[in-house]
Write an enzyme that holds these catalytic residues in place. Sequence first.
Site, mmCIF file in Angstrom:
data_model
loop_
_atom_site.group_PDB
_atom_site.id
_atom_site.type_symbol
_atom_site.label_atom_id
_atom_site.label_comp_id
_atom_site.label_asym_id
_atom_site.label_seq_id
_atom_site.Cartn_x
_atom_site.Cartn_y
_atom_site.Cartn_z
ATOM 1 N N PHE A 116 0.882 -1.179 0.000
ATOM 2 C CA PHE A 116 0.000 0.000 0.000
ATOM 3 C C PHE A 116 0.909 1.215 0.000
ATOM 4 C CE2 PHE A 116 -2.606 3.013 2.590
ATOM 5 C CZ PHE A 116 -3.834 2.931 1.954
ATOM 6 N N ALA A 117 0.959 1.947 -1.118
ATOM 7 C CA ALA A 117 1.935 3.036 -1.262
ATOM 8 C C ALA A 117 1.241 4.388 -1.233
ATOM 9 C CB ALA A 117 2.732 2.844 -2.550
ATOM 10 N N ALA A 159 4.573 13.873 2.883
ATOM 11 C CA ALA A 159 3.132 13.597 2.980
ATOM 12 C C ALA A 159 2.923 12.292 3.745
ATOM 13 C CB ALA A 159 2.511 13.519 1.586
ATOM 14 N N SER A 170 1.430 12.173 7.686
ATOM 15 C CA SER A 170 0.129 12.491 8.315
ATOM 16 C C SER A 170 -0.706 13.353 7.378
ATOM 17 C CB SER A 170 0.355 13.257 9.625
ATOM 18 O OG SER A 170 1.241 12.550 10.451
ATOM 19 N N ILE A 211 7.248 2.316 2.644
ATOM 20 C CA ILE A 211 6.299 1.380 2.049
ATOM 21 C C ILE A 211 6.619 -0.049 2.497
ATOM 22 C CG2 ILE A 211 5.217 0.582 -0.106
ATOM 23 C CD1 ILE A 211 4.863 3.662 0.747
ATOM 24 N N ARG A 256 8.697 -16.283 39.706
ATOM 25 C CA ARG A 256 9.855 -15.555 40.237
ATOM 26 C C ARG A 256 9.662 -15.338 41.747
ATOM 27 N NH1 ARG A 256 15.139 -14.325 39.961
ATOM 28 N NH2 ARG A 256 15.598 -12.122 40.404
ATOM 29 N N GLU A 293 -0.595 4.192 9.782
ATOM 30 C CA GLU A 293 -2.051 4.244 9.525
ATOM 31 C C GLU A 293 -2.699 5.347 10.374
ATOM 32 O OE1 GLU A 293 -4.204 0.593 8.835
ATOM 33 O OE2 GLU A 293 -2.327 -0.433 8.422
ATOM 34 N N GLU A 325 -1.983 11.180 17.444
ATOM 35 C CA GLU A 325 -2.487 12.567 17.444
ATOM 36 C C GLU A 325 -3.504 12.777 16.324
ATOM 37 O OE1 GLU A 325 0.594 11.562 17.581
ATOM 38 O OE2 GLU A 325 1.599 12.512 19.267
#
Length: 391
Positions: free
Chosen positions: A130-131, A137, A139, A164, A273, A369, A373
Amino acid sequence: MSDKSFLDWPFLEPRHKTLALELEQWCEQNIADFGHPDDIDQACRDLVARLAAGGWLNYSAPEADQNGQITLDVRALCLIRETLARYNGLADFAFAMQGLGSGSISLFGSPEVKDHYLPRVRNGQNIAAFALSELEAGSDVASIATTAVLDGDDYVVNGNKTWISNGGIADHYVLFARTGEAPGAKGLSAFVVDADAAGIEITERIEVIAPHPLATLNFSNVRIPKSQILGSPGEGFKVAMATLDIFRSTVGAAAMGFARRAMDETLHRANTRELFGAPLFNMQATQTKIADMAVDIDASALLIYRAAWAKDNGQDRVTREAAMAKLYATESAQKTIDQAVQLHGGMGVKTGSIVESLYREVRALRIYEGASEVQKTIIANQANQLFRARS
Ligand SMILES: Cc1cc2nc3c(=O)[nH]c(=O)nc-3n(C[C@H](O)[C@H](O)[C@H](O)COP(=O)(O)OP(=O)(O)OC[C@H]3O[C@@H](n4cnc5c(N)ncnc54)[C@H](O)[C@@H]3O)c2cc1C
């Protein structure tokens, strides 16, 4: 064995429970001992082949129904990602990319494009990518500078893409470029292009803290037949966002899978432990950490399966729900894994220990993705829109 109580929640159907239990068994037999091979490219190819042979890629690129309709089962995608992530981050990556790199084709491809690419993704013949991102470019998707100019029956593409995933081993790229119908986001289009098309060059392989194939690509006068467009000219931003609407929840699911594994490792460690004459678990400070981890995992699961359920039940866009799921699950998984590292003491930072690798694996999920923020911006805007609609 990880907590499976969520499989009885009303968001899921009996077929999902069956799928989860079958996949668990498959993972035990096929990837539990896969480890972290040095040759990442070969490891990814191997994992895609195994996932295809197991039938799991049928969920990444489903067959059309009798009406030619393709429906992605988002709950199944989430269940598969969280389960694979619990076993092996690279297996989750290999699965995730087959979906992300074909989702736009399933949603927007012409019948011919679907018939060509989707069976290849499903049987592992094509490794998908997915490019979208560029150096300037990430966010800010609307500032994509790669251009696609119509020339006869082809678009001619020039520009660069970076970050990518599967770059270098992919057989095709879903590509986003500026076709200029309008300024900004409304002037983008989506295409699918074969990786061996003349003019595509891998200019850099990028190494990251949780290794997977990742590259910068240059497109120099690459000709893409106009029949390879996904959606209509100028619809590229819509194609990207509709695809991310589906796959963002699955990023949350992968993060939750990492968190569940961290929880299991921590419970094992805390019970075995001995410290100051008693198991580490007996200390209240340990219990408060484990309680926080447990609550965060369940809250993540609720948000993820709510978003996936809404999509599967016909809600056209789940932008708000998917953003909440991705934001909460990835941020809280990072905290959960950090606590797991803390409770493992020195063993937690030893190279090659499970919690050490989870600590690295989860980090990028808060960035790609849509960074956390960006998800917050989406959630705030959606909350405002709903408020205005009510007022
Ligand atoms: C491991 C990995 C795999 C990736 N795989 C792919 C892939 O397969 N395909 C693809 O197209 N891309 C991929 N990406 C790219 C990824 O989507 C971008 O890195 C991401 O969108 C952020 O863009 P950027 O790196 O340019 O950071 P920038 O856009 O420069 O953002 C930097 C930081 O600024 C802050 N920020 C950004 N926007 C806002 C805002 N609106 N409000 C407040 N703060 C903000 C966030 O903290 C953000 O992390 C991948 C990235 C990584 C790290």
